[in-house]
Design a protein around this motif. Structure first.
Motif, PDB file in Angstrom:
ATOM      1  N   GLU A   8      70.282  14.186  79.339  1.00 28.22           N
ATOM      2  CA  GLU A   8      69.544  13.223  78.525  1.00 28.22           C
ATOM      3  C   GLU A   8      69.299  13.737  77.100  1.00 28.22           C
ATOM      4  O   GLU A   8      69.394  12.989  76.128  1.00 28.22           O
ATOM      5  CB  GLU A   8      68.208  12.897  79.199  1.00 28.22           C
ATOM      6  CG  GLU A   8      67.371  11.881  78.455  1.00 28.22           C
ATOM      7  CD  GLU A   8      66.043  11.599  79.143  1.00 28.22           C
ATOM      8  OE1 GLU A   8      65.275  10.776  78.614  1.00 28.22           O
ATOM      9  OE2 GLU A   8      65.794  12.214  80.212  1.00 28.22           O
ATOM     10  N   PHE A   9      68.965  15.033  76.987  1.00 29.00           N
ATOM     11  CA  PHE A   9      68.697  15.619  75.671  1.00 29.00           C
ATOM     12  C   PHE A   9      69.743  16.680  75.321  1.00 29.00           C
ATOM     13  O   PHE A   9      69.456  17.651  74.638  1.00 29.00           O
ATOM     14  CB  PHE A   9      67.300  16.230  75.644  1.00 29.00           C
ATOM     15  CG  PHE A   9      66.211  15.261  75.984  1.00 29.00           C
ATOM     16  CD1 PHE A   9      66.034  14.107  75.231  1.00 29.00           C
ATOM     17  CD2 PHE A   9      65.378  15.485  77.074  1.00 29.00           C
ATOM     18  CE1 PHE A   9      65.036  13.196  75.546  1.00 29.00           C
ATOM     19  CE2 PHE A   9      64.377  14.582  77.397  1.00 29.00           C
ATOM     20  CZ  PHE A   9      64.206  13.431  76.633  1.00 29.00           C
TER      21      PHE A   9
ATOM     22  N   PHE B 234      73.618  13.756  72.695  1.00 25.19           N
ATOM     23  CA  PHE B 234      72.403  13.077  72.254  1.00 25.19           C
ATOM     24  C   PHE B 234      71.927  13.615  70.917  1.00 25.19           C
ATOM     25  O   PHE B 234      71.586  12.855  69.999  1.00 25.19           O
ATOM     26  CB  PHE B 234      71.309  13.247  73.310  1.00 25.19           C
ATOM     27  CG  PHE B 234      69.947  12.772  72.870  1.00 25.19           C
ATOM     28  CD1 PHE B 234      69.628  11.425  72.894  1.00 25.19           C
ATOM     29  CD2 PHE B 234      68.987  13.673  72.416  1.00 25.19           C
ATOM     30  CE1 PHE B 234      68.382  10.982  72.477  1.00 25.19           C
ATOM     31  CE2 PHE B 234      67.742  13.248  72.001  1.00 25.19           C
ATOM     32  CZ  PHE B 234      67.438  11.888  72.033  1.00 25.19           C
TER      33      PHE B 234
ATOM     34  N   GLU C 116      74.492  12.503  68.172  1.00 29.46           N
ATOM     35  CA  GLU C 116      74.560  11.064  67.922  1.00 29.46           C
ATOM     36  C   GLU C 116      73.220  10.474  67.491  1.00 29.46           C
ATOM     37  O   GLU C 116      73.161   9.608  66.613  1.00 29.46           O
ATOM     38  CB  GLU C 116      75.063  10.353  69.180  1.00 29.46           C
ATOM     39  CG  GLU C 116      76.497  10.716  69.550  1.00 29.46           C
ATOM     40  CD  GLU C 116      76.876  10.269  70.959  1.00 29.46           C
ATOM     41  OE1 GLU C 116      76.082   9.504  71.565  1.00 29.46           O
ATOM     42  OE2 GLU C 116      77.942  10.688  71.448  1.00 29.46           O
ATOM     43  N   GLU C 117      72.127  10.933  68.106  1.00 28.56           N
ATOM     44  CA  GLU C 117      70.816  10.330  67.835  1.00 28.56           C
ATOM     45  C   GLU C 117      70.024  11.061  66.754  1.00 28.56           C
ATOM     46  O   GLU C 117      69.250  10.449  66.030  1.00 28.56           O
ATOM     47  CB  GLU C 117      69.990  10.282  69.125  1.00 28.56           C
ATOM     48  CG  GLU C 117      70.622   9.471  70.241  1.00 28.56           C
ATOM     49  CD  GLU C 117      70.731   7.999  69.876  1.00 28.56           C
ATOM     50  OE1 GLU C 117      69.862   7.495  69.134  1.00 28.56           O
ATOM     51  OE2 GLU C 117      71.701   7.361  70.327  1.00 28.56           O
ATOM     52  N   TRP C 118      70.192  12.370  66.653  1.00 33.18           N
ATOM     53  CA  TRP C 118      69.419  13.146  65.691  1.00 33.18           C
ATOM     54  C   TRP C 118      70.219  13.520  64.441  1.00 33.18           C
ATOM     55  O   TRP C 118      69.673  14.106  63.511  1.00 33.18           O
ATOM     56  CB  TRP C 118      68.883  14.427  66.348  1.00 33.18           C
ATOM     57  CG  TRP C 118      67.666  14.178  67.191  1.00 33.18           C
ATOM     58  CD1 TRP C 118      67.629  13.619  68.425  1.00 33.18           C
ATOM     59  CD2 TRP C 118      66.310  14.476  66.849  1.00 33.18           C
ATOM     60  NE1 TRP C 118      66.343  13.553  68.887  1.00 33.18           N
ATOM     61  CE2 TRP C 118      65.501  14.076  67.941  1.00 33.18           C
ATOM     62  CE3 TRP C 118      65.692  15.049  65.745  1.00 33.18           C
ATOM     63  CZ2 TRP C 118      64.116  14.219  67.950  1.00 33.18           C
ATOM     64  CZ3 TRP C 118      64.308  15.205  65.750  1.00 33.18           C
ATOM     65  CH2 TRP C 118      63.539  14.787  66.842  1.00 33.18           C
ATOM     66  N   GLY C 119      71.506  13.208  64.441  1.00 28.15           N
ATOM     67  CA  GLY C 119      72.287  13.411  63.232  1.00 28.15           C
ATOM     68  C   GLY C 119      72.780  14.822  62.990  1.00 28.15           C
ATOM     69  O   GLY C 119      73.168  15.160  61.858  1.00 28.15           O
TER      70      GLY C 119
ATOM     71  N   GLY D  26      60.886  10.486  71.129  1.00 30.02           N
ATOM     72  CA  GLY D  26      61.011  10.154  72.547  1.00 30.02           C
ATOM     73  C   GLY D  26      59.679  10.128  73.276  1.00 30.02           C
ATOM     74  O   GLY D  26      59.481   9.322  74.195  1.00 30.02           O
TER      75      GLY D  26
ATOM     76  N   THR E  19      58.106   6.634  72.352  1.00 35.87           N
ATOM     77  CA  THR E  19      58.740   5.499  73.033  1.00 35.87           C
ATOM     78  C   THR E  19      58.503   5.554  74.533  1.00 35.87           C
ATOM     79  O   THR E  19      58.292   4.512  75.173  1.00 35.87           O
ATOM     80  CB  THR E  19      60.245   5.472  72.731  1.00 35.87           C
ATOM     81  OG1 THR E  19      60.828   6.733  73.089  1.00 35.87           O
ATOM     82  CG2 THR E  19      60.493   5.214  71.243  1.00 35.87           C
TER      83      THR E  19
END
Length: 588
Positions: free
Chosen positions: A239-240, A244, A247-250, A422, A425
């Motif tokens: 998941e982390f 991830f 893609e999600e944190w750049g 995270g 959310t």
């Protein structure tokens, strides 16, 4: 010791005539030198840069010196200049335990830890020899990647580590599948290590650096090492995991994220394939999102990175960090948004006090100021949501997630300095699932029952955070000394804090041409003059620990702190007196 001799030694010391001290004390037969004479001889040796001789003398009276902070300080001083930094850390640490908060001790303790870290780094770097083999992949023929590392003691197998990091040893088919998904061939040393213990939290979590990062000036810290797999949250493709974070944190797509860090996503450790290609032996780098994804080289290969890890005690500033965090939550200025929201609350008395009380409890429990998924953090999530939606009832999910960081996460002086989206959310999704937050036509709000429960919780905090009837004096003193803030700590210490910059700013202008700015250090110098001249009986009882933006005085003796706080505030309000005292303040 003969008092006339002691007087003569004091005179020589004051005039830096240290050789005369040595000569006089060495004339006394060794068997006739008492504890004080030996310690003064060691001090003179230190002042003459004869540190080995200072150590020899101090160790003669080691038994008598164990409870003397000055003995430990002098020993640490000698070790420091002998570059025996690990021993200096222990000596200054013992001195601080016996006499907490002494600024000279803390300065040397911090420097010793930093130098010890650099020393470990130099040793590690001198051992870094990139593995060599015919294929060029960096795999040694005998498969011995890690030298003398004892992997039975390498891992900290806590319940949390086993739940979030540790997987079963990977089979070859899984390794091939993960490599295909990542697009990179994993280092043979990493695979060998994961086949022994697939991911986890190591005992030694720090790695020395020559360059400063957002984490520290001389090292980085990791939370854990990602294992080969997909099931655990902190595994390469979990998941982390690496995809991830990229893609999600750049994070740059130049390799594989192999370690997460305590910043909750704001920095990582990666395998860097830019030089070697996707099938080669990657270097290990630190990537710092907080510094625009700055890359810092760590090691030429994974095995060297593992060999270079050191224990966090080498850089332990936890107590200083905790005290700084306590000062921050006690007196740090609220962000404009948080201050605006608090001003509109009438359901809970002293809402600012309630917020500071909850956050103080968080710091006391964790040692630092951060919100995660624990009970008090969730209370703070609920509180911030309630405050915001109470003032802005047409709040959508996207709007709230966008504005969240302006309250506490990046709120200026009173802030955690960052957050993991995270957590927010997940909290919001859980509250929606539980029915405590409802969504109507795209807008979010707490249900009436949830809001009522929250208000009751906050009122309970307000009551529990108030002084007991036996401590009404605290509240009285706190009111009398404003804008100074009085803070009680679980340790028993009481602090007097001031966010500098406004109060009495005109006083420091009087000596601006000498370099006085009215910062926390200038206030500390002023307070020191007041203490010396007006309350000399409290010398050694009241201590100062200023920062650039904050003045702080503290003591473990409550009544002494009360006397000092009220006396110093009264002096500040006496224009003639405070100007007279300031005339003798020394620029730090």
């Amino acid at each position: 010791m003969d008092q006339s001799l002691l007087k003569q030694l004091t005179h020589w010391h004051k005039h830096s005539e240290h050789q005369k001290i040595v000569s006089a004390l060495l004339e006394i037969p060794e068997t006739e030198r008492d504890y004080d004479a030996v310690c003064l001889l060691a001090r003179a040796f230190n002042n003459l840069d004869r540190y080995e001789e200072a150590v020899q003398q101090l160790l003669i009276v080691e038994g008598q010196g164990r409870q003397d902070p000055l003995w430990h300080f002098r020993l640490g001083y000698a070790y420091y200049y002998l570059k025996r930094y690990d021993e200096a850390v222990h000596a200054f640490g013992d001195a601080d335990k016996l006499d907490p908060g002494d600024p000279d001790t803390l300065d040397f303790l911090t420097s010793s830890r930093q130098e010890a870290g650099k020393q470990h780094s130099q040793v590690t770097r001198s051992k870094r020899v990139k593995p060599d083999n015919a294929s060029g992949t960096g795999t040694p023929a005998d498969g011995d990647f890690f030298g003398q590392i004892d992997f039975t003691r390498f891992w900290d197998d806590s319940d949390y580590a086993r739940k979030e990091y540790v997987s079963e040893p990977p089979i070859d088919e899984l390794i091939a599948s993960i490599e295909e998904e990542l697009g990179y061939k994993l280092p043979a040393s990493y695979i060998a290590m994961m086949k022994i213990h697939n991911g986890g939290i190591p005992v030694q979590t720090c790695f020395p650096t020559d360059d400063a990062t957002s984490w520290a000036e001389d090292h980085i810290s990791i939370s854990g090492i990602l294992g080969i797999g997909r099931e655990k949250a902190y595994s390469l493709c979990g998941e982390f995991g690496s995809p991830f974070m990229i893609e999600e944190w750049g994070y740059p797509d130049i390799g594989v994220v192999i370690c997460d860090c305590p910043s909750a996503g704001h920095d990582v450790v990666m395998l860097d394939y830019r030089e070697c290609g996707r099938d080669g032996e990657p270097a290990v780098i630190h990537v710092d999102q907080e510094a625009d994804y700055k890359i810092t080289f760590l090691a030429s290969n994974f095995a060297a990175f593992i060999q270079g890890l050191v224990h966090e005690d080498v850089y332990d500033t936890s107590e200083e960090d905790k005290q700084e965090a306590l000062r921050k939550v006690a007196a740090g200025k609220f962000s404009p948004l948080l201050a605006e929201l608090c001003a509109k609350v009438d359901e809970v008395e002293r809402i600012e006090h309630v917020i500071r009380t909850i956050c103080t409890q968080i710091v006391e429990e964790k040692g630092f100021f951060a919100l995660h998924a624990d009970e008090r953090s969730i209370l703070m999530y609920d509180l911030q949501f309630w405050l915001y939606t109470k003032s802005y009832p047409q709040t959508t999910r996207d709007r709230y997630l966008g504005v969240y960081e302006q309250m506490i996460a990046f709120g200026g002086e009173f802030s955690t300095g960052g957050y993991a989206p995270g957590f927010i959310t997940d909290w919001l999704d859980n509250r929606l699932q539980q029915g405590l937050i409802v969504e109507n036509d795209g807008t979010l709000q707490l249900t009436a029952a949830a809001a009522e429960t929250l208000i009751d919780q906050l009122k309970a905090v307000e009551v529990s955070g108030s002084p007991n009837p036996d401590e009404e004096t605290f509240e009285t003193i706190a009111d009398q000394i404003r804008p100074f803030v009085l803070v009680q700590h679980d340790s028993g210490n009481v602090s007097m804090i001031l966010n500098v910059g406004e109060y009495k700013a005109e006083l420091f202008v009087l000596r601006a041409d000498e370099g006085f700015e009215g910062n926390g250090y200038d206030w500390g110098s002023l307070a020191a003059v007041f203490l010396e001249e007006k309350m000399p009986e409290l010398a050694g009882v009241i201590r100062f620990d200023p920062e650039a933006s904050m003045f702080c005085a503290y003591s473990s003796e409550r009544e002494a702190m009360y006397r000092f706080a009220t006396g110093f505030k009264q002096a500040c309000e006496d224009e003639a007196l405070i100007r007279d005292l300031f005339a003798r303040a020394e620029l730090d």
